[in-house]
Each structure stands twice: as structure tokens, then as C-alpha cells.
Scaffold this active site. Structure first.
Site, PDB file in Angstrom:
ATOM      1  N   HIS A 125       0.690  -1.178  -0.024  1.00 30.82           N
ATOM      2  CA  HIS A 125      -0.075   0.083  -0.086  1.00 30.82           C
ATOM      3  C   HIS A 125       0.802   1.183   0.049  1.00 30.82           C
ATOM      4  CE1 HIS A 125      -3.541  -2.272   1.864  1.00 30.82           C
ATOM      5  NE2 HIS A 125      -3.625  -2.512   0.604  1.00 30.82           N
ATOM      6  N   CYS A 133       4.407  12.989  -7.248  1.00 32.56           N
ATOM      7  CA  CYS A 133       3.708  13.928  -8.046  1.00 32.56           C
ATOM      8  C   CYS A 133       2.356  13.550  -8.546  1.00 32.56           C
ATOM      9  CB  CYS A 133       4.620  14.546  -9.373  1.00 32.56           C
ATOM     10  SG  CYS A 133       3.509  15.572 -10.336  1.00 32.56           S
TER      11      CYS A 133
HETATM   12  P1  OAD Z   1      -7.519  -2.885  10.492  1.00 34.12           P
HETATM   13  O1  OAD Z   1      -7.692  -1.649  11.293  1.00 34.12           O
HETATM   14  O2  OAD Z   1      -8.483  -3.474   9.567  1.00 34.12           O
HETATM   15  O3  OAD Z   1      -7.059  -4.294  11.186  1.00 34.12           O
HETATM   16  C1  OAD Z   1      -6.091  -4.248  12.345  1.00 34.12           C
HETATM   17  C2  OAD Z   1      -6.103  -5.797  13.136  1.00 34.12           C
HETATM   18  O4  OAD Z   1      -5.024  -5.615  14.000  1.00 34.12           O
HETATM   19  C3  OAD Z   1      -7.469  -6.055  13.638  1.00 34.12           C
HETATM   20  O5  OAD Z   1      -7.843  -7.316  13.329  1.00 34.12           O
HETATM   21  C4  OAD Z   1      -6.890  -6.173  15.251  1.00 34.12           C
HETATM   22  O6  OAD Z   1      -7.747  -7.224  15.855  1.00 34.12           O
HETATM   23  C5  OAD Z   1      -5.498  -6.220  15.278  1.00 34.12           C
HETATM   24  N1  OAD Z   1      -4.499  -5.912  16.301  1.00 34.12           N
HETATM   25  C6  OAD Z   1      -4.712  -4.642  16.938  1.00 34.12           C
HETATM   26  N2  OAD Z   1      -3.625  -4.690  17.835  1.00 34.12           N
HETATM   27  C7  OAD Z   1      -3.078  -5.824  17.823  1.00 34.12           C
HETATM   28  C8  OAD Z   1      -1.712  -6.270  18.281  1.00 34.12           C
HETATM   29  N3  OAD Z   1      -1.073  -5.557  19.265  1.00 34.12           N
HETATM   30  N4  OAD Z   1      -1.169  -7.569  18.020  1.00 34.12           N
HETATM   31  C9  OAD Z   1      -1.987  -8.268  16.901  1.00 34.12           C
HETATM   32  N5  OAD Z   1      -3.007  -7.715  16.368  1.00 34.12           N
HETATM   33  C10 OAD Z   1      -3.501  -6.582  16.628  1.00 34.12           C
HETATM   34  O7  OAD Z   1      -5.962  -2.723   9.769  1.00 34.12           O
HETATM   35  P2  OAD Z   1      -5.646  -3.488   8.434  1.00 34.12           P
HETATM   36  O8  OAD Z   1      -5.611  -4.865   8.474  1.00 34.12           O
HETATM   37  O9  OAD Z   1      -3.973  -2.929   8.424  1.00 34.12           O
HETATM   38  O10 OAD Z   1      -5.228   0.322   3.424  1.00 34.12           O
HETATM   39  O11 OAD Z   1      -6.162  -2.833   7.367  1.00 34.12           O
HETATM   40  C11 OAD Z   1      -5.848  -3.230   5.933  1.00 34.12           C
HETATM   41  C12 OAD Z   1      -5.883  -1.864   5.115  1.00 34.12           C
HETATM   42  O12 OAD Z   1      -7.082  -1.202   5.379  1.00 34.12           O
HETATM   43  C13 OAD Z   1      -4.861  -0.926   5.454  1.00 34.12           C
HETATM   44  O13 OAD Z   1      -3.630  -1.254   4.931  1.00 34.12           O
HETATM   45  C14 OAD Z   1      -5.183   0.381   5.072  1.00 34.12           C
HETATM   46  C15 OAD Z   1      -6.826   0.075   5.441  1.00 34.12           C
HETATM   47  O14 OAD Z   1      -7.866   1.219   4.546  1.00 34.12           O
HETATM   48  C16 OAD Z   1      -5.420   1.697   2.717  1.00 34.12           C
HETATM   49  O15 OAD Z   1      -5.067   2.724   3.375  1.00 34.12           O
HETATM   50  C17 OAD Z   1      -5.030   1.392   1.308  1.00 34.12           C
END
Ligand code: OAD
Length: 254
Positions: A125, A133
């Protein structure tokens, strides 16, 4: 198989770790949570609980209100710059040296894996610390003139934007190809700190299973992947990964 409470490594996983030669790790924002970087979808604290992604993280949003989008990313860039890698990021750096093939894929834009010392990192991402730009799509390191938000491209005068993937945009082709190739050729796949719902990243662990790998999910909560994962280890990544690392290094050195 689910393991929770005190982090422990299931015996079957120890066996797989001792034999595995090709590892893929996919991380999400949860791995940086213990560094103080907010996740996206967690109740109360997730960024998308407080802010509307359609107003901040789409090409349309940037066209409508480039200043607001630039300022929001500047705030996040500052948050990320103040954060430091946590024991989960550091454990992955050590794990890399234990296996002949180790691919670290991240959905995170915070650069914390690189700051911990992981190299290479497949960034699906983009990276919030890079600027590009919006017209030429080229990375820009320096620009002249303060005060214009967003700043302007020194070459073409176009608006600058963060080098991150917004909703509705394609992922960087080379990074996605590398992620798919390594996933289809690994023995063991880790899905760490991701809600496992954003595509195409969410399909990687499913592909790993289809191609015969074992999948380990590490998360503080269940996700749509949990019931399909070979192992679900419930707990904060900063606690679980150092335990996996020491188990793996014992099996590799014995
Ligand atoms: P999410 O916010 O969707 O999920 C975060 C996950 O991390 C959840 O399942 C939590 O339970 C878990 N979590 C939180 N703290 C933790 C810890 N200390 N140890 C282990 N797990 C933990 O975030 P992402 O899955 O990264 O994309 O989201 C995916 C994408 O959605 C991101 O890259 C972003 C977002 O929109 C873009 O911006 C393109």
C-alpha cells in the site's frame, strides 16, 4: 487450532518451523499498534471509526479537497515519525536470518519494518514517508516553497501527494506480483495484525492454504481468516512474535 492466554507455540507448529525453508509474513496495522500507531477498523481507536475514508483516502477526495487530504496525511506522517519499532517488528528482523527464504509483505505505510532493520520489505500500500507528483506519478524528494498545501512538484507544478494506495487505486504491480509469487511458493505463511478483509492482501493467506502451506494467524481478535487458518495464536504481536522467534531459533540451531 487456537492458542490464547500466555503465548505458547503449538507442538505441530514447532515441527513445521523446524522443517520450513520458505516463509511469508503478511502484516497489517495491528503490528504497529504497540508502537502507538492507530489501526483502521478497531472500535473506538481505529482511524476509519473517526474519519471517513471517502473524504480522505480516494483520488476523488484529493481532487475535491487536496489541502485537507495533505494535512491529514501530514498529521499521520508526524505520528509515524515519532513512533519506534516494537518487539514484533524486531522479532521479524531476526526471523529473516533463520530461514533460507523469507518474504515480508506489509499493508502498512509506516516504514516501521524498515526502521527495525527488515530488508527487503514488499510494500503493498505504499509508504506515507514518500511523496509523489499526482500528475507524473514520480517520487519527489525535495520541493521548493513552503506554505502551499499540498506543495507543488518542482518539475511540472502539479500537486504533490503521499505515495500511498488510495481506495479505488491499483496496488504497485511489482509488489503485488512478488507477494503472489512468494505466497504460492512458501511452506509457512504468517498473517499478523490484520483484519484480513481488504483485498487483494486478504486473499494471500487463502492462496497460501490452496498451494499447500500452513497458515498461522496472530491477532488479538478473530477475523474472517481465523476459522480457515491452520493455527490461530491470540495475543499482541509484540508478545507472540518474540516467543515464535525463540522457538524457531532453538529448532534451527538444535
Ligand atoms: P485493521 O484496522 O483493519 O485491522 C487491524 C487488526 O489488527 C485487527 O484485526 C486487530 O484485532 C489487530 N490488532 C490490533 N492490535 C494488535 C496487536 N497488538 N497485535 C496483533 N493484532 C492486533 O488494519 P489492516 O488490516 O492493516 O489500507 O487494514 C488493511 C488496510 O485497510 C490498510 O492497509 C489500509 C486500510 O484501509 C489503505 O489505506 C489502502
Amino acid at each position: 487450532m487456537t492458542v490464547s492466554g500466555e503465548p505458547g507455540v503449538p507442538r505441530e507448529l514447532i515441527k513445521i518451523l523446524s522443517k520450513a525453508s520458505s516463509i511469508v509474513v503478511l502484516t497489517g496495522s495491528g503490528i504497529s499498534a504497540e508502537s502507538g500507531v492507530p489501526t483502521f477498523r478497531e472500535a473506538q481507536t481505529g482511524l476509519w471509526e473517526k474519519y471517513d475514508p471517502m473524504e480522505l483516502a480516494t483520488p476523488q477526495a484529493f481532487q475535491n479537497n487536496p489541502k485537507l487530504v495533505w494535512q491529514w496525511y501530514s498529521w499521520r506522517r508526524q505520528l509515524v515519525s515519532q513512533a519506534t519499532p516494537n518487539p514484533a517488528h524486531l522479532a521479524l528482523v531476526e526471523m529473516q536470518s533463520l530461514f533460507p527464504k523469507f518474504t515480508l509483505i506489509t499493508q502498512n505505510v509506516d516504514g516501521l519494518h524498515q526502521r527495525a532493520g527488515s530488508d527487503p520489505v514488499v510494500e503493498l500500500h505504499g509508504n506515507i514517508l514518500r511523496t509523489k507528483c499526482s500528475i507524473e506519478n514520480t517520487i519527489v524528494d525535495n520541493w521548493l516553497g513552503e506554505g502551499h498545501e499540498p506543495p507543488l512538484c518542482p518539475k511540472c507544478g502539479g500537486l504533490l501527494r503521499p505515495d500511498v494506495v488510495w481506495f479505488g487505486e491499483s496496488l504497485p504491480e511489482a509488489a503485488l506480483a512478488e507477494a503472489i509469487h512468494s505466497t504460492q511458493n512458501c511452506d509457512l505463511f504468517f498473517s499478523i495484525g490484520t483484519s484480513a478483509i481488504v483485498q487483494p492482501a486478504a486473499s494471500l493467506p487463502i492462496q497460501a492454504l490452496k498451494f499447500g502451506a500452513a497458515v498461522v494467524e496472530i491477532n488479538i481478535d478473530q477475523t474472517p481468516l481465523t476459522t480457515q487458518a491452520t493455527f490461530f495464536i491470540r495475543g499482541p504481536a509484540g508478545m507472540v512474535l518474540p516467543v515464535i522467534l525463540s522457538t524457531a531459533s532453538i529448532t534451527k540451531h538444535s
